[in-house]
Design an enzyme around this catalytic site. Structure first.
Site, mmCIF file in Angstrom:
data_model
loop_
_atom_site.group_PDB
_atom_site.id
_atom_site.type_symbol
_atom_site.label_atom_id
_atom_site.label_comp_id
_atom_site.label_asym_id
_atom_site.label_seq_id
_atom_site.Cartn_x
_atom_site.Cartn_y
_atom_site.Cartn_z
ATOM 1 N N SER A 57 0.832 -1.205 0.000
ATOM 2 C CA SER A 57 0.000 0.000 0.000
ATOM 3 C C SER A 57 0.863 1.250 0.000
ATOM 4 O O SER A 57 1.999 1.238 0.480
ATOM 5 C CB SER A 57 -0.901 0.029 1.238
ATOM 6 O OG SER A 57 -0.126 0.143 2.422
ATOM 7 N N ASP A 58 0.315 2.324 -0.534
ATOM 8 C CA ASP A 58 0.947 3.626 -0.359
ATOM 9 C C ASP A 58 0.769 4.026 1.106
ATOM 10 O O ASP A 58 0.057 3.369 1.861
ATOM 11 C CB ASP A 58 0.306 4.652 -1.307
ATOM 12 C CG ASP A 58 1.226 5.811 -1.636
ATOM 13 O OD1 ASP A 58 2.190 6.035 -0.875
ATOM 14 O OD2 ASP A 58 0.984 6.498 -2.633
#
Length: 206
Positions: free
Chosen positions: A177-178
């Protein structure tokens, strides 16, 4: 893991490579591969294993503050140069994390805004560079984006992560994930998110 993609970005002095959008202006796959190889060597020398690069999002919003990090507005060009960068960097033993999957094209409200795009446009404009980086470049990792796609957050978007990325493209690497793009534990895990990065702790409860 370290940020990129115009070189290693970890708060310490580092080589400032040409911005990816400048490399795109060259239309030169060999030159982009050379940049990827050198970035890979510097990343390895600093003790990292993964670099958050390349960014292959399409330039759609002219004032987007991170347009310099990507390869322009053409899907084929972005895909070909992104693939060259991925292959060369991973040749140094450094995992490329292709980002930001998908339809992440603006900075304003990027953590919650929804990119509402029909399937044909998604397939013809916003996904080809990712598909090339995965299929041709053999990318070991993909970063899911902050934004929503069709009102579903990218990091828990089952069609994007499971149906397209894993099943149709055959991606078997790691989806991360960012920061902090995770909005759930179970939903994200079932959709295909493997690794939650800093800024959220949903996976701590799994």
């Amino acid at each position: 893991l370290s940020d990129g993609p115009a070189g290693v970005r970890d708060g310490q002095p580092a080589t400032a490579f040409p911005s990816p959008v400048s490399l795109a202006a060259s239309f030169d796959r060999a030159l982009t591969a050379q940049a990827g190889e050198l970035v890979g060597k510097e990343t390895k020398a600093r003790g990292y294993h993964v670099l958050y690069a390349p960014m292959v999002n399409i330039v759609r919003v002219p004032q987007g503050g991170r347009n310099f990090e990507t390869y322009g507005e053409d899907p084929y060009l972005a895909g070909q140069l992104g693939t060259s960068f991925v292959s060369a960097m991973q040749g140094q033993g450094i995992a490329a994390q292709v980002k930001h999957y998908a339809a992440n094209n603006q900075e304003n409200d990027r953590t919650w805004a929804s990119s509402n795009v029909d399937d044909r446009t998604l397939r013809e404009i916003y996904l080809p560079a990712f598909e090339m980086a995965v299929k041709q470049g053999g990318a070991w990792s993909v970063m899911c984006a902050y934004n929503q796609v069709g009102h579903s957050f990218a990091c828990e978007h089952f069609p994007l992560l499971n149906d397209i990325l894993a099943d149709q493209w055959g991606f078997s690497g790691v989806v991360g994930s960012d920061y902090p793009a995770t909005h759930s534990g179970v939903r994200s895990a079932l959709a295909g998110l493997d690794q939650e990065f800093g800024g959220s702790t949903f996976y701590a409860g799994l």
